[in-house]
Design a protein around this motif. Structure first.
Motif, PDB file in Angstrom:
ATOM      1  N   ASN A 223      19.960   9.830  65.016  1.00  0.00           N
ATOM      2  CA  ASN A 223      19.328   8.910  64.067  1.00  0.00           C
ATOM      3  C   ASN A 223      17.809   9.058  64.082  1.00  0.00           C
ATOM      4  OD1 ASN A 223      19.271   6.648  62.215  1.00  0.00           O
ATOM      5  ND2 ASN A 223      18.555   5.414  63.930  1.00  0.00           N
ATOM      6  N   LEU A 224      17.234   9.197  65.271  1.00  0.00           N
ATOM      7  CA  LEU A 224      15.786   9.393  65.380  1.00  0.00           C
ATOM      8  C   LEU A 224      15.351  10.694  64.707  1.00  0.00           C
ATOM      9  CD1 LEU A 224      15.182   8.290  69.092  1.00  0.00           C
ATOM     10  CD2 LEU A 224      14.464   7.063  67.036  1.00  0.00           C
ATOM     11  N   LEU A 225      16.122  11.755  64.898  1.00  0.00           N
ATOM     12  CA  LEU A 225      15.791  13.031  64.270  1.00  0.00           C
ATOM     13  C   LEU A 225      15.907  12.950  62.751  1.00  0.00           C
ATOM     14  CD1 LEU A 225      17.516  15.440  66.805  1.00  0.00           C
ATOM     15  CD2 LEU A 225      15.080  15.411  66.253  1.00  0.00           C
ATOM     16  N   ASN A 226      16.919  12.252  62.262  1.00  0.00           N
ATOM     17  CA  ASN A 226      17.073  12.094  60.810  1.00  0.00           C
ATOM     18  C   ASN A 226      15.875  11.374  60.203  1.00  0.00           C
ATOM     19  OD1 ASN A 226      19.584  13.386  60.636  1.00  0.00           O
ATOM     20  ND2 ASN A 226      20.712  11.499  61.028  1.00  0.00           N
ATOM     21  N   ILE A 227      15.439  10.313  60.859  1.00  0.00           N
ATOM     22  CA  ILE A 227      14.278   9.555  60.362  1.00  0.00           C
ATOM     23  C   ILE A 227      13.019  10.422  60.422  1.00  0.00           C
ATOM     24  CG2 ILE A 227      12.803   7.556  60.802  1.00  0.00           C
ATOM     25  CD1 ILE A 227      15.281   6.123  61.907  1.00  0.00           C
ATOM     26  N   PHE A 228      12.893  11.184  61.503  1.00  0.00           N
ATOM     27  CA  PHE A 228      11.713  12.023  61.681  1.00  0.00           C
ATOM     28  C   PHE A 228      11.608  13.083  60.584  1.00  0.00           C
ATOM     29  CE2 PHE A 228      10.003  15.995  63.606  1.00  0.00           C
ATOM     30  CZ  PHE A 228       8.678  15.600  63.681  1.00  0.00           C
ATOM     31  N   ILE A 229      12.679  13.826  60.323  1.00  0.00           N
ATOM     32  CA  ILE A 229      12.589  14.894  59.319  1.00  0.00           C
ATOM     33  C   ILE A 229      12.485  14.319  57.914  1.00  0.00           C
ATOM     34  CG2 ILE A 229      13.918  16.445  60.811  1.00  0.00           C
ATOM     35  CD1 ILE A 229      16.211  16.178  58.747  1.00  0.00           C
ATOM     36  N   LEU A 230      13.071  13.142  57.700  1.00  0.00           N
ATOM     37  CA  LEU A 230      13.012  12.518  56.381  1.00  0.00           C
ATOM     38  C   LEU A 230      11.583  12.163  56.004  1.00  0.00           C
ATOM     39  CD1 LEU A 230      14.734  11.256  54.030  1.00  0.00           C
ATOM     40  CD2 LEU A 230      14.682   9.135  55.337  1.00  0.00           C
ATOM     41  N   ASN A 231      10.815  11.732  56.971  1.00  0.00           N
ATOM     42  CA  ASN A 231       9.449  11.288  56.707  1.00  0.00           C
ATOM     43  C   ASN A 231       8.400  12.370  56.926  1.00  0.00           C
ATOM     44  OD1 ASN A 231       9.390   8.101  56.291  1.00  0.00           O
ATOM     45  ND2 ASN A 231      11.013   8.584  57.750  1.00  0.00           N
ATOM     46  N   SER A 232       8.846  13.574  57.292  1.00  0.00           N
ATOM     47  CA  SER A 232       7.884  14.621  57.627  1.00  0.00           C
ATOM     48  C   SER A 232       8.036  15.886  56.788  1.00  0.00           C
ATOM     49  CB  SER A 232       8.007  14.986  59.121  1.00  0.00           C
ATOM     50  OG  SER A 232       7.843  13.861  59.942  1.00  0.00           O
ATOM     51  N   GLY A 233       8.997  15.925  55.889  1.00  0.00           N
ATOM     52  CA  GLY A 233       9.188  17.113  55.064  1.00  0.00           C
ATOM     53  C   GLY A 233       9.681  18.305  55.855  1.00  0.00           C
ATOM     54  N   ILE A 234      10.502  18.063  56.855  1.00  0.00           N
ATOM     55  CA  ILE A 234      11.002  19.117  57.741  1.00  0.00           C
ATOM     56  C   ILE A 234      12.416  19.502  57.324  1.00  0.00           C
ATOM     57  CG2 ILE A 234      11.717  19.596  60.129  1.00  0.00           C
ATOM     58  CD1 ILE A 234       9.359  17.879  61.038  1.00  0.00           C
ATOM     59  N   GLU A 235      12.693  20.801  57.342  1.00  0.00           N
ATOM     60  CA  GLU A 235      14.000  21.295  56.934  1.00  0.00           C
ATOM     61  C   GLU A 235      15.062  21.061  58.005  1.00  0.00           C
ATOM     62  OE1 GLU A 235      14.553  22.772  53.771  1.00  0.00           O
ATOM     63  OE2 GLU A 235      12.588  21.830  53.574  1.00  0.00           O
ATOM     64  N   LYS A 236      14.712  21.353  59.255  1.00  0.00           N
ATOM     65  CA  LYS A 236      15.677  21.254  60.349  1.00  0.00           C
ATOM     66  C   LYS A 236      14.928  21.001  61.643  1.00  0.00           C
ATOM     67  CE  LYS A 236      19.886  21.514  61.985  1.00  0.00           C
ATOM     68  NZ  LYS A 236      20.867  20.485  61.596  1.00  0.00           N
ATOM     69  N   ALA A 237      15.522  20.213  62.536  1.00  0.00           N
ATOM     70  CA  ALA A 237      14.896  19.916  63.826  1.00  0.00           C
ATOM     71  C   ALA A 237      15.954  19.923  64.926  1.00  0.00           C
ATOM     72  CB  ALA A 237      14.184  18.566  63.793  1.00  0.00           C
ATOM     73  N   PHE A 238      15.602  20.520  66.059  1.00  0.00           N
ATOM     74  CA  PHE A 238      16.468  20.563  67.233  1.00  0.00           C
ATOM     75  C   PHE A 238      15.728  19.942  68.410  1.00  0.00           C
ATOM     76  CE2 PHE A 238      17.819  24.230  64.719  1.00  0.00           C
ATOM     77  CZ  PHE A 238      19.197  24.141  64.757  1.00  0.00           C
ATOM     78  N   LEU A 239      16.454  19.162  69.202  1.00  0.00           N
ATOM     79  CA  LEU A 239      15.926  18.660  70.460  1.00  0.00           C
ATOM     80  C   LEU A 239      16.544  19.503  71.575  1.00  0.00           C
ATOM     81  CD1 LEU A 239      14.118  16.512  71.781  1.00  0.00           C
ATOM     82  CD2 LEU A 239      16.134  15.035  71.949  1.00  0.00           C
ATOM     83  N   PHE A 240      15.741  20.376  72.177  1.00  0.00           N
ATOM     84  CA  PHE A 240      16.223  21.375  73.122  1.00  0.00           C
ATOM     85  C   PHE A 240      15.969  20.959  74.563  1.00  0.00           C
ATOM     86  CE2 PHE A 240      16.220  24.475  69.631  1.00  0.00           C
ATOM     87  CZ  PHE A 240      17.294  25.286  69.975  1.00  0.00           C
ATOM     88  N   ASP A 241      16.924  21.299  75.418  1.00  0.00           N
ATOM     89  CA  ASP A 241      16.672  21.357  76.847  1.00  0.00           C
ATOM     90  C   ASP A 241      16.100  22.742  77.109  1.00  0.00           C
ATOM     91  OD1 ASP A 241      17.098  20.645  79.750  1.00  0.00           O
ATOM     92  OD2 ASP A 241      18.390  22.407  79.601  1.00  0.00           O
ATOM     93  N   VAL A 242      14.809  22.812  77.484  1.00  0.00           N
ATOM     94  CA  VAL A 242      14.123  24.100  77.548  1.00  0.00           C
ATOM     95  C   VAL A 242      14.615  24.965  78.702  1.00  0.00           C
ATOM     96  CG1 VAL A 242      12.048  23.248  76.414  1.00  0.00           C
ATOM     97  CG2 VAL A 242      12.223  23.115  78.897  1.00  0.00           C
ATOM     98  N   VAL A 243      15.234  24.363  79.709  1.00  0.00           N
ATOM     99  CA  VAL A 243      15.701  25.141  80.849  1.00  0.00           C
ATOM    100  C   VAL A 243      16.893  26.007  80.466  1.00  0.00           C
ATOM    101  CG1 VAL A 243      16.611  25.024  83.199  1.00  0.00           C
ATOM    102  CG2 VAL A 243      14.858  23.404  82.451  1.00  0.00           C
ATOM    103  N   SER A 244      17.841  25.435  79.739  1.00  0.00           N
ATOM    104  CA  SER A 244      19.083  26.140  79.410  1.00  0.00           C
ATOM    105  C   SER A 244      19.157  26.616  77.964  1.00  0.00           C
ATOM    106  CB  SER A 244      20.273  25.226  79.694  1.00  0.00           C
ATOM    107  OG  SER A 244      20.223  24.082  78.857  1.00  0.00           O
ATOM    108  N   LYS A 245      18.228  26.166  77.105  1.00  0.00           N
ATOM    109  CA  LYS A 245      18.257  26.436  75.655  1.00  0.00           C
ATOM    110  C   LYS A 245      19.466  25.797  74.967  1.00  0.00           C
ATOM    111  CE  LYS A 245      17.823  30.891  75.919  1.00  0.00           C
ATOM    112  NZ  LYS A 245      17.663  32.316  75.592  1.00  0.00           N
ATOM    113  N   ILE A 246      20.020  24.781  75.599  1.00  0.00           N
ATOM    114  CA  ILE A 246      21.039  23.958  74.961  1.00  0.00           C
ATOM    115  C   ILE A 246      20.335  22.927  74.103  1.00  0.00           C
ATOM    116  CG2 ILE A 246      22.688  22.102  75.427  1.00  0.00           C
ATOM    117  CD1 ILE A 246      23.671  23.684  77.813  1.00  0.00           C
TER     118      ILE A 246
END
Length: 350
Positions: A223-246
Motif C-alpha cells: 500500500n505504501l509503494l502504491n501511494i508513493f508511485i501514484l504521487n511521484s510519476g514512477i512506473e515501477k518500484a521494488f523494495l529490495f533486501d540488498v543482501v540477497s537481492k530478494i
C-alpha cells in the motif's frame, strides 16, 4: 501535475505523500525478540542432486553458480538463520534428498509445526516421476501436521532446456502434482510453481515470492509503494533486501522480468562500488548507509533510481525520463515513504 489514476477514489494532494498514513492491521509480534526456533522456517526439500543447497548458496551467500557444481550432496539437515532486516527474518532448513518420512526417528511435528513455507525442488533436466511421488508424500505429511504451510515447487535447472520444453514440463508437472493431491483427498492444497535457474534472476524472483508470503506486513508495504508511485510519476518500484537481492514488496503493477533484472544488476553495482569506496576510512562502518543513492539513465528514455531505506533495504524505482524532471517532489515523497517504513518497524516491535 497529478499522476493519480482517475478511477482511483483516493484523493491525495497532488505531488506529495500524506504523512499521516494509516497502516492497517498486521502482526505486532516483535520478530527481533524471537529465538531462532520461533522464527518462520523455509524448508528446502527434494531428491538428491536436485539443486537445493546450490539455491541457498547462490541466493544467500552470493556463491557463483559455477562454484555450486562442486558442492557435495547434503547428508544431514542443515539449519541457517537469515536475519537481514526487520522484515527478512527466518530459518532455512536444507534437507537431504534421502530423508524417509516413515522413519520412526523423523519428528514431523517438530519439523513442520513452525514451518512457514516448504520449497520442493525438482530437477527439470531429470526424470521427474520419482520427484513427483516424493512431492506428494511430502505435501501429504506436512499438510497433516500444519495446514497453514505454503507449498512452493521450484522446477529447477531450466537454463539447459528449450523454452518449449520449459512450458511443457511446467504444464505436465502442474497437472500430475495436482492430480496426485486430488487422488489423496487434498484438493484444497495449493501448490505454486516457479521455473528457476541459478544462472539468471529467476531464482531470486521465485525466492522473493516465497519470502513475501512470510511477511505479515506485506499488504502495508504494498500500500505504501502504491501511494508513493501514484504521487511521484514512477512506473515501477521494488523494495529490495540488498543482501540477497530478494524484493520483499512491490507495487500492484505487474512485474516485468527484464526490469527486475535491471534493478538487481543496479544493486550489484551499487554494493560493489560502496564496498570499494564507501568505507575506506573506517572498515568497521557499513558501506551501504543513509547517504547511499544511485541514478542510471538508460538508452530507452527511462531512469533507474536507487535510494537507501535502511542499512538492509533499498528502494529501486523505474521512472520515465520526462517525469524525473520532478526529482525534488520524488525525493520529498521518498523521505515520507522512508519515515513510514520506519513507523512500520516501530509498530512491529510493540
Amino acid at each position: 501535475m497529478s499522476y493519480q489514476d482517475e478511477e482511483d477514489p483516493i484523493d491525495y494532494p497532488v505531488g506529495s505523500v500524506p504523512k499521516d498514513l494509516g497502516y492497517g492491521n498486521f502482526d505486532h509480534e516483535d520478530s527481533r525478540s524471537r529465538s531462532p526456533e520461533d522464527r518462520p522456517r523455509i524448508l528446502l526439500m527434494g531428491l538428491r542432486r536436485s539443486g537445493k543447497t546450490s539455491i541457498q548458496k547462490v541466493v544467500f551467500h552470493k556463491m557463483s553458480p559455477n562454484e555450486t557444481l562442486f558442492l557435495e550432496s547434503t547428508n544431514k539437515i542443515v539449519k541457517e538463520d537469515i536475519i537481514n532486516s526487520g522484515f527478512v527474518q527466518f530459518q532455512i532448513w536444507d534437507f537431504p534428498g534421502q530423508i524417509d518420512f516413515f522413519d520412526p526417528t523423523f519428528e514431523s511435528d517438530m519439523i513442520f509445526g513452525n514451518c512457514g513455507a516448504l520449497v520442493f525442488v525438482i530437477d527439470a533436466q531429470d526424470d521427474y516421476i520419482e520427484a513427483l511421488a516424493k512431492l506428494n508424500q511430502t505435501v501429504t505429511k506436512a499438510h497433516k501436521v500444519n495446514p497453514r504451510i505454503k507449498f512452493e515447487v521450484f522446477i529447477h535447472k531450466v537454463d539447459g532446456v528449450s523454452d518449449d520444453f520449459r512450458v511443457e514440463s511446467q504444464r505436465d508437472i502442474h497437472s500430475r502434482a495436482n492430480d496426485d493431491l486430488a487422488d489423496a483427498g487434498l484438493e484444497g492444497v495449493h501448490l505454486s510453481f516457479h521455473l528457476t535457474s541459478n544462472y539468471d534472476h529467476t531464482i531470486f524472483e521465485a525466492f522473493s515470492k516465497v519470502v513475501q508470503k512470510l511477511i505479515p506486513q506485506l499488504p502495508t508495504l504494498e500500500n505504501l509503494l502504491n501511494i508513493f508511485i501514484l504521487n511521484s510519476g514512477i512506473e515501477k518500484a521494488f523494495l529490495f533486501d540488498v543482501v540477497s537481492k530478494i524484493y520483499i514488496a512491490t507495487d500492484c503493477s505487474p512485474v516485468d522480468m527484464h526490469n527486475y533484472e535491471l534493478c538487481c544488476d543496479m544493486i550489484d553495482v551499487v554494493m560493489d562500488l560502496s564496498c570499494i569506496y564507501g568505507s575506506k576510512d573506517d572498515p568497521d562502518v557499513a558501506a551501504f548507509d543513509k547517504k547511499s543513492a544511485s541514478l542510471i539513465k538508460m538508452n530507452n528514455s527511462t531512469v533507474l533510481y536507487l535510494r537507501e531505506v535502511n542499512s538492509f533495504l533499498a528502494l529501486v524505482c523505474i521512472i520515465r525520463e520526462e517525469n524525473f524532471s520532478h526529482q525534488g517532489a520524488i525525493d520529498y515523497n521518498f523521505l515520507c515513504f522512508r519515515d513510514a517504513i520506519a513507523q512500520v518497524f516501530e509498530l512491529g516491535r510493540i
